[in-house]
Design an enzyme around this catalytic site. Structure first.
Site, mmCIF file in Angstrom:
data_model
loop_
_atom_site.group_PDB
_atom_site.id
_atom_site.type_symbol
_atom_site.label_atom_id
_atom_site.label_comp_id
_atom_site.label_asym_id
_atom_site.label_seq_id
_atom_site.Cartn_x
_atom_site.Cartn_y
_atom_site.Cartn_z
ATOM 1 N N LYS A 195 34.974 46.619 45.563
ATOM 2 C CA LYS A 195 36.436 46.502 45.702
ATOM 3 C C LYS A 195 37.035 47.873 45.983
ATOM 4 O O LYS A 195 37.893 48.017 46.863
ATOM 5 C CB LYS A 195 37.048 45.900 44.427
ATOM 6 C CG LYS A 195 36.756 44.401 44.282
ATOM 7 C CD LYS A 195 37.105 43.857 42.912
ATOM 8 C CE LYS A 195 36.560 42.448 42.726
ATOM 9 N NZ LYS A 195 36.679 41.939 41.353
ATOM 10 N N GLN B 254 38.569 43.665 35.539
ATOM 11 C CA GLN B 254 37.289 43.051 35.919
ATOM 12 C C GLN B 254 36.737 42.222 34.763
ATOM 13 O O GLN B 254 36.637 42.694 33.630
ATOM 14 C CB GLN B 254 36.291 44.150 36.322
ATOM 15 C CG GLN B 254 34.959 43.622 36.821
ATOM 16 C CD GLN B 254 35.092 42.805 38.106
ATOM 17 O OE1 GLN B 254 35.759 43.193 39.046
ATOM 18 N NE2 GLN B 254 34.443 41.637 38.133
ATOM 19 N N ASP C 223 44.885 39.005 41.161
ATOM 20 C CA ASP C 223 43.714 38.129 41.034
ATOM 21 C C ASP C 223 44.139 36.661 40.966
ATOM 22 O O ASP C 223 43.325 35.764 41.162
ATOM 23 C CB ASP C 223 42.931 38.476 39.752
ATOM 24 C CG ASP C 223 41.626 39.197 40.057
ATOM 25 O OD1 ASP C 223 41.170 39.130 41.214
ATOM 26 O OD2 ASP C 223 41.065 39.822 39.133
#
Ligand code: NAD
Length: 317
Positions: free
Chosen positions: A81, A125, A148
């Site tokens: 990412k 994460q 997200d």
């Protein structure tokens, strides 16, 4: 090699595929293998253009990426990412915290990022270490920065057909279907997996009027999932079970999208493992009309579409 009949759900006169040489109307075996690399590159190029336009308005998009602990798979995801962010010109605020970070400390960091006008998106994460409640952390992220799309407000907006962030992996599946002109309108779609980050949001995207598919979700409680899968024009595997989908579960001419990313032991591989999807690639490619590889398929879409979610946040759309 025998010619396969055109799948009935591919209506004549539909748009042609963008891949040179591949035609919806003249499908022959084996499956068209979806080129995730090419799709992701185009998405990244478009993201770089959007970033430049924002720079002209004096806006430097920024994503805060929080990693707690050193889980090897998470380190690798965060690395890819951050590389994609750097390539695109989006700032990555890299926040690494030790595995024993107290939940309160993490909540305070998120609260500060929520208030920071220079940070447009916040990504934590997953998975988090066991002592931290994932749900509490997801809920702490301001919905306006929830790139997200895991916050219940984002998921609720998706379900209600309202504007909001959509999780990147389901978005990636839809992007593949669209770019390869795989029709969803009237198609039977079967999803293996009912998680909040893949299966359920994907089902919501597919039943929306602009997709218009008829959707079934299979899960660990489904009786005879193989026979359900055989009805699918579009079969999406997101169960986290390596090689779960075999050719006998696939209807001739189906589009098979493999979301699974599983580490399987491989003594011959340098790292001692290799990445395998949820689909038995070799057998299914002989039966499906379209198939995504793993790696090189949906995973690349996820990262590339995250960039666009960050840009949406920076543009305030
Ligand atoms: P999860 O463990 O949260 O959910 C898996 C789901 O699959 C569960 O709902 C379970 O009911 C269902 N399931 C398990 N075994 C099944 C079976 N035999 N038949 C039918 N359903 C079954 O996993 P997740 O987070 O949704 O991820 C699923 C897979 O997708 C994993 O391999 C994960 O690594 C991968 N993934 C990939 C990406 C990407 O970018 N490509 C992103 C997220 C997750």
């Amino acid at each position: 090699m025998k010619n396969r009949k055109r799948p009935p759900w591919l209506h004549a006169g539909g748009p042609s595929l963008f891949i040179p040489g591949a035609s919806v109307l003249e499908k022959s075996m084996p499956a068209v293998i979806i080129d995730g690399k090419a799709l992701a590159q185009r998405l990244r190029d478009r993201a770089a253009e959007r970033t430049k336009k924002l720079a002209e308005r004096g806006i430097k998009p920024c994503l805060a990426v929080i990693l707690v602990g050193e889980d090897p798979a998470s380190l690798s995801y965060v690395g890819s990412k951050e590389r994609a962010l750097a390539e695109t010109g989006i700032s990555g605020l890299d926040i690494r915290l030790p595995a024993d970070t107290p939940e309160d400390t993490l909540l305070r960091r998120i609260a500060a990022l929520n208030e920071d006008p220079l940070v447009h998106g916040i990504l934590v994460q997953l998975p988090l270490p066991g002592h931290i409640h994932e749900e509490k952390i997801i809920m702490a992220i301001a919905p306006a920065k929830d790139v997200d799309g895991f916050h219940p407000v984002s998921l609720g907006n998706l379900m209600a057909g309202r504007k909001g962030f959509v999780p990147c992996t389901p978005l990636g599946v839809l992007h593949i279907l669209k770019e390869y002109a795989i029709p969803t309108d009237g198609a039977r779609a079967v999803i293996l997996g009912r998680s909040n980050i893949v299966g359920k949001p994907l089902a919501n995207l597919l039943v929306r009027k602009d997709s218009n598919a008829t959707v079934t979700i299979c899960h660990t409680g489904t009786r005879d999932p193989a026979s359900v899968c055989r009805e699918a024009d579009i079969l999406i595997a997101a169960a986290g079970q390596p090689g779960l989908v075999s050719a006998d579960m696939v209807k001739e001419g189906a589009a098979v999208i493999d979301v699974g990313i599983n580490r399987v032991p491989d003594p011959e591989a340098k790292k001692g493992y290799r990445i395998r999807g949820d689909v038995d690639f070799e057998s299914v490619r002989e039966k499906a009309a379209f198939l995504t590889p793993v790696p090189g398929g949906v995973g690349l879409m996820t990262v590339a579409l995250l960039l666009h979610n960050v840009l949406d946040a920076a543009e305030g759309v």
